[in-house]
Motif scaffolding. Sequence first.
Motif, PDB file in Angstrom:
ATOM      1  N   ASP A  89      32.575  24.039  24.597  1.00  0.00           N
ATOM      2  CA  ASP A  89      33.249  23.172  25.836  1.00  0.00           C
ATOM      3  C   ASP A  89      32.829  23.588  26.977  1.00  0.00           C
ATOM      4  N   GLY A  90      31.648  24.022  27.455  1.00  0.00           N
ATOM      5  CA  GLY A  90      31.392  24.320  28.593  1.00  0.00           C
ATOM      6  C   GLY A  90      31.372  23.353  29.673  1.00  0.00           C
ATOM      7  N   TYR A  91      31.404  21.974  29.261  1.00  0.00           N
ATOM      8  CA  TYR A  91      31.675  20.772  29.976  1.00  0.00           C
ATOM      9  C   TYR A  91      32.851  20.965  30.916  1.00  0.00           C
ATOM     10  N   HIS A  92      33.855  21.354  30.369  1.00  0.00           N
ATOM     11  CA  HIS A  92      35.077  21.308  30.735  1.00  0.00           C
ATOM     12  C   HIS A  92      35.559  22.893  31.355  1.00  0.00           C
ATOM     13  N   LYS A  93      35.084  23.777  30.814  1.00  0.00           N
ATOM     14  CA  LYS A  93      35.270  24.994  31.087  1.00  0.00           C
ATOM     15  C   LYS A  93      34.283  25.831  31.947  1.00  0.00           C
ATOM     16  N   TYR A  94      33.445  25.209  32.782  1.00  0.00           N
ATOM     17  CA  TYR A  94      32.247  25.722  33.412  1.00  0.00           C
ATOM     18  C   TYR A  94      32.684  26.701  34.632  1.00  0.00           C
ATOM     19  N   LYS A  95      33.723  26.203  35.168  1.00  0.00           N
ATOM     20  CA  LYS A  95      34.403  27.025  36.441  1.00  0.00           C
ATOM     21  C   LYS A  95      34.878  28.395  35.859  1.00  0.00           C
ATOM     22  N   GLU A  96      35.414  28.420  34.782  1.00  0.00           N
ATOM     23  CA  GLU A  96      35.984  29.755  34.233  1.00  0.00           C
ATOM     24  C   GLU A  96      34.897  30.571  33.758  1.00  0.00           C
ATOM     25  N   ASP A  97      33.585  29.792  33.209  1.00  0.00           N
ATOM     26  CA  ASP A  97      32.542  30.396  32.673  1.00  0.00           C
ATOM     27  C   ASP A  97      31.937  31.078  33.832  1.00  0.00           C
ATOM     28  N   SER A 136      28.362  20.037  40.541  1.00  0.00           N
ATOM     29  CA  SER A 136      29.281  21.158  40.505  1.00  0.00           C
ATOM     30  C   SER A 136      29.019  22.371  40.150  1.00  0.00           C
ATOM     31  N   LEU A 137      28.446  22.401  38.904  1.00  0.00           N
ATOM     32  CA  LEU A 137      27.969  23.758  38.307  1.00  0.00           C
ATOM     33  C   LEU A 137      27.196  24.563  39.065  1.00  0.00           C
ATOM     34  N   ILE A 138      26.206  23.813  39.704  1.00  0.00           N
ATOM     35  CA  ILE A 138      25.262  24.557  40.454  1.00  0.00           C
ATOM     36  C   ILE A 138      26.140  25.112  41.872  1.00  0.00           C
ATOM     37  N   ASP A 139      26.549  24.212  42.335  1.00  0.00           N
ATOM     38  CA  ASP A 139      27.575  24.792  43.793  1.00  0.00           C
ATOM     39  C   ASP A 139      28.475  25.850  43.309  1.00  0.00           C
ATOM     40  N   LYS A 143      28.512  29.578  45.049  1.00  0.00           N
ATOM     41  CA  LYS A 143      29.468  29.980  45.608  1.00  0.00           C
ATOM     42  C   LYS A 143      29.856  31.510  45.406  1.00  0.00           C
ATOM     43  N   TYR A 144      29.312  32.281  44.175  1.00  0.00           N
ATOM     44  CA  TYR A 144      29.426  33.610  43.824  1.00  0.00           C
ATOM     45  C   TYR A 144      28.338  34.271  43.822  1.00  0.00           C
ATOM     46  N   GLY A 145      27.237  33.539  44.555  1.00  0.00           N
ATOM     47  CA  GLY A 145      26.063  34.172  44.776  1.00  0.00           C
ATOM     48  C   GLY A 145      25.186  34.577  43.676  1.00  0.00           C
TER      49      GLY A 145
END
Length: 506
Positions: A89-97, A136-139, A143-145
Amino acid sequence: MSGLGSLASALIILVLLLTWDQELCYGQIHDVYKYSRDDFPAGFIFGAGTSAYQVEGAAAEDGRTPSVWDTFTHAGGMLDKSTGDVASDGYHKYKEDVKLAADTGLDSYRFSISWSRLLPNGRGAVNPKGLAYYNSLIDELLKYGIKPHVTLYHLDLPQVIEDEYGGWLNEKIVEDFTAYADVCFREFGDRVSHWTTIVEPNVIGTSSYDNGMFPPNRCSNPFGFFNCTAGDSTTEPYVAVHNLLLAHASAVTLYRTKYQANQNGLIGLNVYSFWYYPFSNSILDIQATQRSLDFLIGWIMNPLVFGDYPEVMKKIVRSRLPSFTKDQSEQVKGSFDFIGLNHYLSVWVKDNSNASKTAPRDYNADFIPTDIIDPAGLQHCLEYIKNAYGNPPIYIEENGYGLFPTNDTINDVERVSYMSGFIGSVLDAIRNGANVKGYYAWSFLDVFEFLGGYQMRFGLYYVDFRDSNRRRQPKLSAVWYSELLKKKAGIRMSRKELQGRSYSQQ
């Protein structure tokens, strides 16, 4: 992890990875190697990776259309009848990942783009929701370097292309792949420093078109791993790889002429590798070992470096092996800034050339490797590439250790030992002059595995696939890897110390 050449090899690998016994396959569980991150060259990249179909899920959401893997799994192609419909479910949880990646201390995260999510028709109109997701994933990574390392193609061909003209068996795909790459370079290239065009073209040739264990499940008797309904194992592996190389070279030419000067990125191709050991010191076994290297690594590397296939392949395969035109040879030759290397295991090779002279022949009858083992052959492989191919820059793009879910899932001492040994072998190769630029663990999370579905766990982070929320939890290997990346003293643990250190103590 991806599947490999022969029926025998595939079965052995599958058994090993589902019932892995480190004492049997690796000799013994070693103490964790005594090195630190400071021992590696300045700028050396440590990361981890996943791929689109294996991690994203959301298979029918937001405009994505099926890939050949959707079709294959829904037809019951996996031994455990699993699919990647939800996966991790990485599509929905990418920010957590991404937050987990940052907490781990990753320099870089390697992921792939789903061609059918970005271009649902395989070409033409861009899917705005797919575009938004990857932006969004790339950005979020930046954001975290964390540097994005993007793979354009990780085995998941849009089904519409397969249906229309046979996918990688038709040279028409060169134009479509180049157009897809153009969209990716245009939309994401201002933030992506490393592109891998295609993952494991040698595995695609063998597993998709020889033994048929991967989609589009093409093979012919008596070579097939599954009941293939179409295919020709004697020719199609070579045709598919030829077109894969042409598509790669075309995309690289596009990138270099249109984008690289402004975007300042690097581009390369990925190769799957074994290291091969002769079964004995006999001349025939030694020759068979070199033949195996030529057929697996040279199949891809020789065109990239020299502009043509290895002589032994041309001699054995003859007219079944496509030829490069002069223009194609010039385009393929030198079409990389780096090589991505996937490596998990090593192989003993015993000559079987006399038994393989009867027709018909497939890829495996052309070179025939045998028993799978797991010594630390990565250093030898890196030094071989250094000596045979002019010491190109190399990123280890996949290296990892699969555990059956009934093993100690969180306190994965065996994975720590495995990773430590292989990272140590990378360091030894660097000290011997190999031009290795980075190491990516496979996989960052537990994912849908192409060989074992959900019955095989390679992740640094545990994913509870029984939980609709796909809960993540760090394993001991994630803690160990994080300590290495953050230069903490915990890297110098022995096996005994590791076994006495549960994750709950972290």
